[in-house]
Design an enzyme around this catalytic site. Structure first.
Site, short mmCIF file in Angstrom:
data_model
loop_
_atom_site.label_atom_id
_atom_site.label_comp_id
_atom_site.label_asym_id
_atom_site.label_seq_id
_atom_site.Cartn_x
_atom_site.Cartn_y
_atom_site.Cartn_z
N ARG A 1 -21.38 74.01 24.70
CA ARG A 1 -22.82 74.27 24.79
C ARG A 1 -23.55 73.07 25.43
NH1 ARG A 1 -26.03 73.06 20.91
NH2 ARG A 1 -24.69 73.70 19.21
N TYR B 1 -41.33 89.60 38.19
CA TYR B 1 -40.35 90.39 37.45
C TYR B 1 -40.93 90.76 36.07
CZ TYR B 1 -35.76 91.57 35.52
OH TYR B 1 -34.69 92.21 34.95
N ASP C 1 -39.64 81.41 41.21
CA ASP C 1 -38.49 82.29 41.01
C ASP C 1 -38.00 82.68 42.40
OD1 ASP C 1 -36.74 84.44 40.67
OD2 ASP C 1 -37.78 85.17 38.88
N LYS D 1 -28.04 88.37 40.51
CA LYS D 1 -28.40 89.05 41.74
C LYS D 1 -27.61 88.47 42.92
CE LYS D 1 -31.15 90.98 38.78
NZ LYS D 1 -32.53 90.60 38.60
C1 LIG Z 1 -33.30 90.11 37.55
C2 LIG Z 1 -34.38 89.14 37.73
C3 LIG Z 1 -34.71 88.23 36.74
C4 LIG Z 1 -34.02 88.21 35.39
O1 LIG Z 1 -32.66 87.96 35.49
P1 LIG Z 1 -31.58 88.48 34.41
O2 LIG Z 1 -30.33 87.82 34.88
O3 LIG Z 1 -31.57 89.97 34.46
O4 LIG Z 1 -32.04 87.99 33.07
C5 LIG Z 1 -35.70 87.30 36.99
N1 LIG Z 1 -36.37 87.30 38.16
C6 LIG Z 1 -36.09 88.17 39.14
C7 LIG Z 1 -36.86 88.11 40.41
C8 LIG Z 1 -35.10 89.13 38.96
O5 LIG Z 1 -34.84 90.00 39.94
#
Ligand SMILES: *Cc1c(COP(=O)(O)O)cnc(C)c1O
Length: 395
Positions: A59, A112, A184, A209
């Protein structure tokens, strides 16, 4: 590899972060282990005091996870990165490290969905207040800033409207008020946009992603620009606990080797598909950063080196047309998520947002004919024909 930060992105994707080990492994193996033994009591004490470099407990630190973190820090041009158990865990790590009760955050309204609810419904319970604005309008951000604003959080291009916010201008506004800027960068990946170059202080990605790219891992990462903040962030992540597993870290690090190749193909395919859709008679409008019709096309070309693989469009005939398209497309798979090698199609009004009711959907800018595509790396003619199979059924 020595001086890896001086090499080009293609080379960084293949080599960044890989650790030398005692066996001469060409990639960093999976250290699937929860704890590391000390040679003796003194070494245990030195490790805990930070006087000796080494591993204690996964961790806190793990070689496989660290290899991935180093690769992403290098790709983004940041000092350090912290791998988290999901993109949401990464956003939570960022917010819970930076913000205290009584602080205020300004956030993109086209962010998101769970990021918005994390701020509005969770962080709010800990005395952190948020204002959501259209961050493609820098004036709106200026007007939303308060004396206690500590953070501006943007997503560009935003979800699901693909609106683009001017990172450089927003960084200036945030810094002039003593606030930090977090971006992000999930939709772009480090290949197409490097927010640190435009003044951002922190970057988050959902590794789920494009970075992983193969629809088989949930993960996230926080990238920080200043080395001096690393220990503070690491301590907080260690305490909130949302770290990424070694096995998942290995998979994402493997995915990153082809990230540049994949992003190039995503961009080429998506450009052709967006141009096909833009002139299609069943389609009202198409939103894609690579089309001149995009309202922030110029800002996009300043800060992005490619348009990415995400497209939104509106069907003229609304809800029923959307369902017909969903039920008749070929090659495309009906699923949420994005950024994988496989192309995905989603119709929010009949799928993810069906339980919301029309009025609530429209308030959230989810119109009846809205369709979102995550364009994969298949053959583009197959993808266009697959869409035509569905579009031709709309009467
Ligand atoms: C999917 C996504 C998230 C969250 O990610 P997870 O891995 O599903 O928790 C945050 N920001 C964007 C732009 C996303 O497409």
């Amino acid at each position: 590899m020595k001086n890896i930060r001086n090499y080009s992105l293609d080379t960084k994707c293949v080599h960044a972060g890989i650790k030398e080990d005692m066996y001469g492994s060409v990639v960093t193996p999976i250290y699937q282990v929860s704890t590391f033994k000390f040679r003796d009591a003194d070494q245990g004490a030195r490790l805990f005091k930070g006087e000796e470099d080494g591993y204690i407990y996964t961790r806190m630190r793990n070689p496989t996870v660290e290899a991935l973190e180093d690769s992403i820090a290098i790709l983004e041009g940041g000092a350090k990165a912290l791998a988290c158990s999901s993109g949401m865990a990464a956003s939570h790590t960022l917010l819970s490290t930076l913000l205290n009760a009584g602080d205020h955050a300004v956030c993109s309204e086209s962010v998101y969905g769970p990021t918005m609810t994390l701020l509005a419904n969770v962080m709010s319970r800990f005395g952190i207040e948020s204002t959501f604005v259209d961050t493609s309008d820098t004036e709106a951000i200026k007007n939303a800033m308060k004396p206690n604003t500590k953070l501006v959080f943007i997503e560009s291009p935003g979800n699901p409207t693909l609106i683009i916010s001017d990172i450089e201008e927003i960084a200036k506004v945030a810094h002039s008020k003593g606030a930090k800027l977090a971006v992000d960068n999930t939709f772009m990946s480090p290949i197409l946009q490097n927010p640190f170059k435009f003044g951002a202080d922190y970057i988050v990605h959902s590794l789920t992603k494009f970075l992983n790219g193969h629809a088989d891992v949930i993960g996230g990462v926080v990238v920080i620009k200043e080395d001096s903040e690393y220990e503070w962030f690491r301590k907080n992540l260690n305490q909130v606990g949302g770290v990424l597993e070694p096995f998942n870290s290995f998979l994402v690090h493997r995915g990153i080797k082809t990230l540049k190749l994949r992003m190039e193909k995503h961009c080429i395919n998506a450009q052709q598909i967006a141009e096909f859709l833009e002139v299609h008679p069943e389609i009202d409008w198409v939103r894609f950063p690579g089309l001149k019709s995009h309202p922030q096309y110029e800002i996009g070309t300043k800060q992005m080196s490619g348009p990415g693989g995400m497209i939104s469009f509106e069907l003229k005939k609304g809800l029923e047309a959307g369902k017909i398209l969903m039920n008749n497309v070929e090659v495309w798979q009906l699923a949420v998520s994005l950024g994988g090698v496989e192309s995905l199609i989603q119709h929010p009004a009949s799928m993810t947002h069906a339980s919301m009711g029309k009025e609530a959907r429209e308030n959230a800018k989810i119109t009846d004919g809205l369709v979102r595509l995550s364009v994969g790396i298949e053959d583009v003619d197959d993808l266009i024909q697959g869409l035509e199979k569905g579009l031709n059924k709309i009467k």
